[in-house]
Design an enzyme around this catalytic site. Structure first.
Site, mmCIF file in Angstrom:
data_model
loop_
_atom_site.group_PDB
_atom_site.id
_atom_site.type_symbol
_atom_site.label_atom_id
_atom_site.label_comp_id
_atom_site.label_asym_id
_atom_site.label_seq_id
_atom_site.Cartn_x
_atom_site.Cartn_y
_atom_site.Cartn_z
ATOM 1 N N SER A 143 45.426 68.682 37.923
ATOM 2 C CA SER A 143 44.279 69.599 38.036
ATOM 3 C C SER A 143 43.154 69.085 37.162
ATOM 4 O O SER A 143 43.388 68.341 36.209
ATOM 5 C CB SER A 143 44.670 70.997 37.552
ATOM 6 O OG SER A 143 44.677 71.042 36.139
ATOM 7 N N ASP A 144 41.926 69.470 37.489
ATOM 8 C CA ASP A 144 40.890 69.262 36.488
ATOM 9 C C ASP A 144 41.150 70.277 35.377
ATOM 10 O O ASP A 144 41.846 71.277 35.576
ATOM 11 C CB ASP A 144 39.475 69.385 37.076
ATOM 12 C CG ASP A 144 38.436 68.718 36.161
ATOM 13 O OD1 ASP A 144 38.794 68.391 35.005
ATOM 14 O OD2 ASP A 144 37.292 68.523 36.586
ATOM 15 N N TRP A 145 40.588 70.006 34.218
ATOM 16 C CA TRP A 145 40.912 70.799 33.029
ATOM 17 C C TRP A 145 40.364 72.227 33.158
ATOM 18 O O TRP A 145 39.162 72.462 33.036
ATOM 19 C CB TRP A 145 40.383 70.087 31.784
ATOM 20 C CG TRP A 145 41.388 69.139 31.163
ATOM 21 C CD1 TRP A 145 41.799 69.140 29.859
ATOM 22 C CD2 TRP A 145 42.120 68.084 31.795
ATOM 23 N NE1 TRP A 145 42.746 68.155 29.656
ATOM 24 C CE2 TRP A 145 42.964 67.502 30.812
ATOM 25 C CE3 TRP A 145 42.195 67.575 33.098
ATOM 26 C CZ2 TRP A 145 43.827 66.438 31.091
ATOM 27 C CZ3 TRP A 145 43.055 66.518 33.374
ATOM 28 C CH2 TRP A 145 43.857 65.964 32.386
ATOM 29 N N GLY A 146 41.241 73.130 33.467
ATOM 30 C CA GLY A 146 40.803 74.505 33.666
ATOM 31 C C GLY A 146 40.443 74.782 35.114
ATOM 32 O O GLY A 146 39.654 75.678 35.389
ATOM 33 N N GLY A 147 41.021 74.019 36.028
ATOM 34 C CA GLY A 147 40.677 74.186 37.439
ATOM 35 C C GLY A 147 41.711 74.983 38.230
ATOM 36 O O GLY A 147 41.634 75.049 39.450
#
Ligand code: BGC
Length: 734
Positions: free
Chosen positions: A261-265
């Site tokens: 995932s993207d960071w916080g996605g």
């Protein structure tokens, strides 16, 4: 006595009999067998632990089985400094100052696959040495608007160019046993509202413009990792988007790596479980600090996932599928005993960065052969502009670096010119100044409290008294410039640089403007200055690379990877009012992105896609095809002679575009389908060949969900840029 002897004998015997090596540890066994064996030994808790972060950039291995942890690092341009366990702030280590490579727009501007391979190999070695097994890059989101704050991290507006250049980068990185994590999949084309914007577009635009570089990364580059994007697509977040990840990435492209995932996605356990995501990072649980125990347990793919698996609400098959992918990553990287050891912060890497930088710098304009500067004929040079001294490797978001060193343009020039030429510097303007980013200090104290008038007056005086003026301006890595998290607010240069450049050009006609940016800027002063250079963000060796090109030690050979427009509404996204959207954004310009839009609407660009001059000149002969007609099973070759007609060695990028003369669907006037970068000695001629097959003639048919080449006539254009076509030839598909 006898007894003891017997016991010792037994002991010796049992040690001598080698315990059978478990399959997962046996690297003579195929990876898929090792995966199944490891999986069969793992508990559900151990499996779930692998699917989410346990620190800002790390995730669990299986300590009981000796399976290593995974350690990721940004980013596309260099190895990020070590951060604290659960914070963005650097940890303050003293062994993690990297070589900063040029930003990816510069790599794209080299139009050179060898440069991309060199880039990937070098940055992969740096990652390997720092014991990272996943490099969070490269980025291949398409340049849809020049306002996107992250364009500098990507490879421009053309899917073919980005696809061709991403592949050698990935191979280079992965030859070190480090996974390239290609990002951000997909449609992350703006930073404004990046977590909430829902992108709508036609399948044609998706498949023809926004996906090809990702597809090449997977199918040709064999990328071991992909990062999801922050935005939504058709109402679902990209990090757990069923269509993007399950249907396209896994089913159509057969991707067998990990989706990170993207960071916080990540937003939802069920979607994350079922829709193709493998590893969750950076979720906003406030990490370790929120819960008394371990807030990483609160990640969507941590305890909430475990609970639903245990209750049977979510199928365990989802977990096994993820862990298989993660173990595959492990066996390809950390548990590959044959991988090299890497190297870090070396002069070879700095030199590689410089070579790439020198090939990517673009000479946009050079009236009266103003450049290169002749150090023997120039006594006094005025260097004006904040970007001559400003550090650019710190800031800009997640690609920010702690570089071992960074040569500024001013320093590069001074070192190159030595004492024989007097170099006088004047600031000219000031932008916002941050002293550091995430705890990495720029170690620069360049705040200037003088008024704009004072700065201008000083610059004009210095310029007037010089034989030659070089202005280093452009953007920087502050918010609303070339910086993650937000977009630019205008196409124009900030900090009143336009009026300053005009004023400087009035007092000295011998002026070169160097734009340091990862984006196009408007240039109302274009006709007032003879020479313009696009200088990108060049990393550690920035100043040396720029000095080499400005003084002619290196003959420039970069070509623009995106179109420079005169004004914002020249670009399709802006002309159609479909940026930045309100919650939702529909890509109304459709497939007509970049030069495709400019050509369709006959808009004259400031500088065209593929444009870039040299200190020598090239002439093109006539393009000749091996046959005038082809069938769907054939290929045709096109040859064209190219000659260096100047008096020094130089490199040219020969570009091949194809246009469909008559089609059942709207198609661009022409599209890039091939390019070759060649070096020619003065007077030398080479015959350049390209092969064309049916794929080069195809468009994406939405109903058939396939690429289709329609029978009929096509025009092949060969030239030095998209707007400088030197020869055309028609062919027919039967
Ligand atoms: C960025 C990614 C980056 C990640 C980790 C995110 O904010 O979008 O590109 O790799 O942070 O730093």
């Amino acid at each position: 006595m006898k007894k003891t002897f017997l016991l010792a004998g037994l002991l010796i015997l049992s040690f001598a009999l080698p315990a059978q090596t478990p399959t997962y540890l046996d690297d003579t066994k195929p990876i898929e067998e090792r995966i199944e064996d490891a999986l069969s030994r793992m508990t559900m808790d151990e499996k779930v632990a692998m699917c989410h972060a346990q620190s800002k950039f790390g995730s669990a291995g299986v300590p009981r089985l000796g399976i290593p942890e995974n350690w990721m690092t940004d980013g596309p341009h260099g190895i990020r400094p070590e951060v604290l366990w659960d914070e963005w702030n650097q940890a303050g280590w003293t062994n993690d100052s990297c070589i900063a490579f040029p930003a990816l727009t510069c790599l794209a501007a080299t139009w050179n696959r060898e440069m991309s391979a060199l880039y990937g190999k070098s940055i992969g070695e740096e990652a390997r040495y720092r014991n990272k097994n996943v490099l969070l890059g490269p980025g291949v989101n398409i340049y849809r608007t020049p306002l996107n704050g992250r364009n500098f991290e990507y490879m421009g507006e053309d899917p073919h160019l980005a696809a061709e250049l991403v592949v050698p980068y990935i191979r280079g990185v992965q030859s070190n046993g480090v996974a390239a994590c290609v990002k951000h999949f997909a449609l992350n084309n703006q930073e404004v509202d990046r977590h909430t914007v829902d992108v709508n577009l036609s399948d044609r635009a998706l498949y023809e413009i926004y996906l090809p570089a990702f597809k090449a990364a997977v199918r040709q580059g064999n990328a071991w990792a992909i990062m999801g994007a922050y935005n939504l697509y058709r109402g679902q977040h990209a990090c757990h988007n069923r269509r993007l990840l399950n249907d396209i990435l896994r089913d159509e492209w057969q991707f067998d790596g990990v989706v990170v995932s993207d960071w916080g996605g990540v937003y939802d356990t069920r979607q994350a479980a079922y829709n193709g995501l493998d590893m969750e990072f950076g979720t906003g649980t406030n990490g370790l600090t929120e819960n008394s125990a371990n807030a990483y347990d609160a990640y969507f793919l941590a305890k909430p996932y475990l609970d639903k698996l245990q209750s049977g609400e979510i199928a365990t098959a989802t977990l096994d599928a993820k862990v298989r992918n993660i173990l595959r990553l492990t066996f390809r990287t950390t548990m590959n005993k044959n991988r090299p050891f890497g190297s870090f912060g070396t002069s070879e890497h700095a030199q590689a960065g410089r070579t790439i930088a020198q090939e990517g710098i673009v000479l946009l304009q050079n009236d009266n052969n103003t450049l290169p500067i002749d150090p023997n004929k120039t006594k006094k040079i005025a260097v004006i502009g904040e970007n001559a001294i400003r550090m650019m490797t710190v800031g800009g978001g997640s690609s920010s670096l702690k570089a071992k060193y960074e040569i500024s343009p001013l320093k590069g020039l001074q070192d190159r010119l030595g004492a024989q030429v007097e170099v006088r510097y004047a600031r000219g303007y000031t932008g916002e100044i941050s002293d550091g980013y995430n705890g990495v200090s720029t170690k620069q104290h360049i705040r200037d409290r003088r008024s704009a008038d004072e700065l201008t007056a000083e610059a004009i005086k210095v310029a007037r008294e010089a034989d030659f003026v070089i202005f280093f301006g452009g953007l920087n890595k502050e918010k609303h410039q070339d910086c993650e998290g937000d977009d630019r607010k205008q196409l124009g240069l900030p900090y009143n640089q336009d009026s300053l450049i005009t004023a400087l050009a009035k007092v000295n006609k011998n002026i070169a403007v160097v734009i340091i940016s990862g984006n196009a800027v408007s240039m109302p002063w274009r006709k007032e200055v003879p020479a313009i250079l696009q200088g990108w963000y060049l990393g550690t060796e920035a100043g040396n690379a720029l000095a080499a090109v400005l003084t002619g030690d290196i003959n420039p050979s970069g070509k623009l990877p995106f179109t420079f427009g005169e004004k914002l509404t020249d670009y399709g996204a802006h002309a159609t009012g479909s940026y930045p959207g309100q919650g939702e954004v529909t890509y109304k310009e459709d497939i007509f992105v970049g030069y495709r839009w400019f050509e369709k609407h006959k808009i004259k660009p400031l500088f065209a896609f593929g444009h870039g001059l040299s200190y020598t000149t090239f002439s093109y002969g006539k393009a000749v095809v091996s046959a005038k007609t082809m069938t769907r099973d054939d290929t045709i070759t096109v040859h064209i002679p190219v000659r260096n007609t100047g008096n020094r060695v130089g490199k040219e990028v020969v570009q091949l575009y194809i246009g469909d003369i008559k089609s059942s669907v709207p198609r661009p006037e022409k599209e890039l389908k091939g390019f070759e970068k060649i070096e020619l000695q003065a007077g030398e001629e080479k015959l350049i060949g390209f092969t064309i097959d049916k794929e080069d003639l195809s468009f994406f048919d939405e109903e058939k969900h396939a690429y289709i080449a329609e029978s009929g006539k096509f025009k092949i254009f060969i030239g030095s840029s998209s707007s400088d076509i030197r020869s055309t030839v028609d062919i027919e598909l039967k």
